[in-house]
Scaffold this motif. Structure first.
Motif, mmCIF file in Angstrom:
data_model
loop_
_atom_site.group_PDB
_atom_site.id
_atom_site.type_symbol
_atom_site.label_atom_id
_atom_site.label_comp_id
_atom_site.label_asym_id
_atom_site.label_seq_id
_atom_site.Cartn_x
_atom_site.Cartn_y
_atom_site.Cartn_z
ATOM 1 N N TYR A 1 -1.580 -6.052 49.278
ATOM 2 C CA TYR A 1 -1.825 -5.253 50.120
ATOM 3 C C TYR A 1 -1.162 -3.532 50.413
ATOM 4 C CZ TYR A 1 -2.937 -4.253 54.927
ATOM 5 O OH TYR A 1 -4.257 -3.112 55.808
ATOM 6 N N ILE A 2 -2.075 -2.707 50.424
ATOM 7 C CA ILE A 2 -1.932 -1.511 50.355
ATOM 8 C C ILE A 2 -2.798 -1.054 51.436
ATOM 9 C CG2 ILE A 2 -1.028 -1.055 48.010
ATOM 10 C CD1 ILE A 2 -3.985 0.609 47.237
ATOM 11 N N GLY A 3 -2.453 -0.430 52.116
ATOM 12 C CA GLY A 3 -3.152 1.099 53.031
ATOM 13 C C GLY A 3 -4.300 0.992 53.062
ATOM 14 N N ARG A 4 -5.533 1.395 53.249
ATOM 15 C CA ARG A 4 -6.552 2.705 53.179
ATOM 16 C C ARG A 4 -6.425 3.963 52.921
ATOM 17 N NH1 ARG A 4 -10.925 5.385 57.264
ATOM 18 N NH2 ARG A 4 -8.928 5.693 57.754
ATOM 19 N N GLN A 5 -5.206 4.506 53.351
ATOM 20 C CA GLN A 5 -5.322 5.932 52.205
ATOM 21 C C GLN A 5 -4.545 6.052 50.732
ATOM 22 O OE1 GLN A 5 -3.253 8.470 54.710
ATOM 23 N NE2 GLN A 5 -3.264 10.108 53.482
ATOM 24 N N GLN A 6 -3.778 5.047 50.650
ATOM 25 C CA GLN A 6 -3.200 4.935 49.903
ATOM 26 C C GLN A 6 -4.248 4.258 48.390
ATOM 27 O OE1 GLN A 6 -2.110 3.259 52.075
ATOM 28 N NE2 GLN A 6 -0.195 4.590 53.059
ATOM 29 N N PHE A 7 -5.165 3.629 48.855
ATOM 30 C CA PHE A 7 -6.388 2.959 47.811
ATOM 31 C C PHE A 7 -7.093 4.103 47.478
ATOM 32 C CE2 PHE A 7 -10.600 1.103 47.730
ATOM 33 C CZ PHE A 7 -10.435 -0.663 46.808
ATOM 34 N N GLY A 8 -7.532 5.049 47.987
ATOM 35 C CA GLY A 8 -7.848 6.196 47.584
ATOM 36 C C GLY A 8 -7.219 7.391 46.820
ATOM 37 N N TYR A 9 -6.823 6.305 47.074
ATOM 38 C CA TYR A 9 -5.352 7.690 45.470
ATOM 39 C C TYR A 9 -5.161 7.111 44.339
ATOM 40 C CZ TYR A 9 -4.267 10.500 49.402
ATOM 41 O OH TYR A 9 -3.725 11.757 50.591
ATOM 42 N N ILE A 10 -4.938 5.973 44.335
ATOM 43 C CA ILE A 10 -4.858 5.142 42.787
ATOM 44 C C ILE A 10 -6.334 4.992 42.551
ATOM 45 C CG2 ILE A 10 -4.612 2.194 42.185
ATOM 46 C CD1 ILE A 10 -2.024 2.792 44.497
ATOM 47 N N VAL A 11 -6.330 4.552 40.812
ATOM 48 C CA VAL A 11 -7.168 4.660 40.057
ATOM 49 C C VAL A 11 -6.757 3.534 39.456
ATOM 50 C CG1 VAL A 11 -9.158 5.602 39.291
ATOM 51 C CG2 VAL A 11 -8.169 6.901 40.415
ATOM 52 N N GLU A 12 -8.189 2.681 39.194
ATOM 53 C CA GLU A 12 -8.058 1.632 38.158
ATOM 54 C C GLU A 12 -7.606 2.169 36.858
ATOM 55 O OE1 GLU A 12 -10.742 -1.200 37.657
ATOM 56 O OE2 GLU A 12 -10.936 -1.467 39.814
ATOM 57 N N GLY A 13 -6.700 1.755 35.868
ATOM 58 C CA GLY A 13 -6.051 1.972 34.410
ATOM 59 C C GLY A 13 -4.913 3.197 35.171
ATOM 60 N N GLY B 1 1.642 4.235 36.605
ATOM 61 C CA GLY B 1 2.638 4.990 37.258
ATOM 62 C C GLY B 1 3.949 3.962 37.259
ATOM 63 N N THR B 2 4.461 4.145 38.788
ATOM 64 C CA THR B 2 5.969 3.343 38.843
ATOM 65 C C THR B 2 5.738 2.629 40.237
ATOM 66 O OG1 THR B 2 7.277 5.032 38.136
ATOM 67 C CG2 THR B 2 7.858 3.219 39.217
ATOM 68 N N LEU B 3 5.484 1.452 40.138
ATOM 69 C CA LEU B 3 5.256 1.086 41.407
ATOM 70 C C LEU B 3 6.638 0.527 42.566
ATOM 71 C CD1 LEU B 3 3.425 -0.481 43.385
ATOM 72 C CD2 LEU B 3 3.848 -2.901 41.814
ATOM 73 N N SER B 4 6.557 0.750 44.165
ATOM 74 C CA SER B 4 7.768 0.528 44.202
ATOM 75 C C SER B 4 7.707 0.010 44.884
ATOM 76 C CB SER B 4 8.525 1.967 44.997
ATOM 77 O OG SER B 4 9.360 2.344 44.156
ATOM 78 N N TYR B 5 7.978 -1.566 45.148
ATOM 79 C CA TYR B 5 7.519 -2.206 46.372
ATOM 80 C C TYR B 5 9.578 -3.960 47.008
ATOM 81 C CZ TYR B 5 7.723 -6.085 41.970
ATOM 82 O OH TYR B 5 8.048 -6.457 41.238
ATOM 83 N N GLN B 6 9.100 -4.324 47.603
ATOM 84 C CA GLN B 6 9.992 -6.113 48.201
ATOM 85 C C GLN B 6 9.437 -6.208 48.700
ATOM 86 O OE1 GLN B 6 12.048 -3.571 51.968
ATOM 87 N NE2 GLN B 6 13.826 -5.148 51.426
ATOM 88 N N GLY B 7 9.685 -7.777 47.724
ATOM 89 C CA GLY B 7 9.173 -8.691 47.805
ATOM 90 C C GLY B 7 7.732 -9.004 47.827
ATOM 91 N N TYR C 1 4.364 -3.425 49.671
ATOM 92 C CA TYR C 1 4.053 -2.440 48.848
ATOM 93 C C TYR C 1 5.321 -1.818 49.231
ATOM 94 C CZ TYR C 1 0.979 1.836 47.476
ATOM 95 O OH TYR C 1 0.723 2.723 46.413
ATOM 96 N N LYS C 2 5.246 -0.257 49.075
ATOM 97 C CA LYS C 2 5.942 0.571 49.671
ATOM 98 C C LYS C 2 5.764 2.377 48.459
ATOM 99 C CE LYS C 2 9.567 -1.273 51.135
ATOM 100 N NZ LYS C 2 9.767 -0.749 52.800
ATOM 101 N N ALA C 3 5.398 2.229 47.208
ATOM 102 C CA ALA C 3 4.911 3.297 47.347
ATOM 103 C C ALA C 3 4.472 3.093 45.217
ATOM 104 C CB ALA C 3 5.197 4.435 47.283
#
Length: 124
Positions: free
Chosen positions: A93-105, A108-114, A117-119
């Motif tokens: 689950y990600i926030g609305r703003q992050q959803f707009g910045y991420i594009v399929e394809g 990058g580096t995903l940061s998450y805890q359990g 979603y972090k970044a």
């Protein structure tokens, strides 16, 4: 011979009503307690998980809309699926703003805890 509402059919009807009322009350309260315990369990589990940063590719994005019929408002939840170098996938689950910045394809580096979603930092 008594002639009141507390005998015969009316007495049996009130007992059934009282039993159904108590059953529904217990189910509703039990449902709320279950949701609270499940949410707390997820929160504790995420906090106990290590913060991870892994290289991945965004393979899918989706939105889930709930509500919105008649005069009620709707709410939208945003999700992204990430595929790691070992071909395993994780949907978060990600926030609305992050959803707009991420594009399929995106790579990058995903940061998450359990399951939190972090970044996501895109590689250029």
């Amino acid at each position: 011979m008594p002639t009141g509402f507390n005998t015969g059919f009316f007495s049996m009807g009130s007992n059934i009503f009282f039993t159904v009322f108590i059953l529904i009350f217990v189910l509703v309260i039990g449902g709320f307690i279950f949701i609270i315990i499940k949410s707390l369990s997820t929160w504790v589990s995420n906090n106990a998980s290590p913060l991870q940063s892994r290289t991945c590719k965004v393979v899918a994005k989706r939105m889930q809309v709930s509500g919105g019929s008649g005069d009620s408002t709707s709410s939208t939840s945003y999700y992204a699926t990430f595929e790691f170098e070992d071909r395993s996938r994780l949907e978060l689950y990600i926030g609305r703003q992050q959803f707009g910045y991420i594009v399929e394809g995106d790579l990058g580096t995903l940061s998450y805890q359990g399951t939190r979603y972090k970044a996501f930092s895109r590689l250029l």
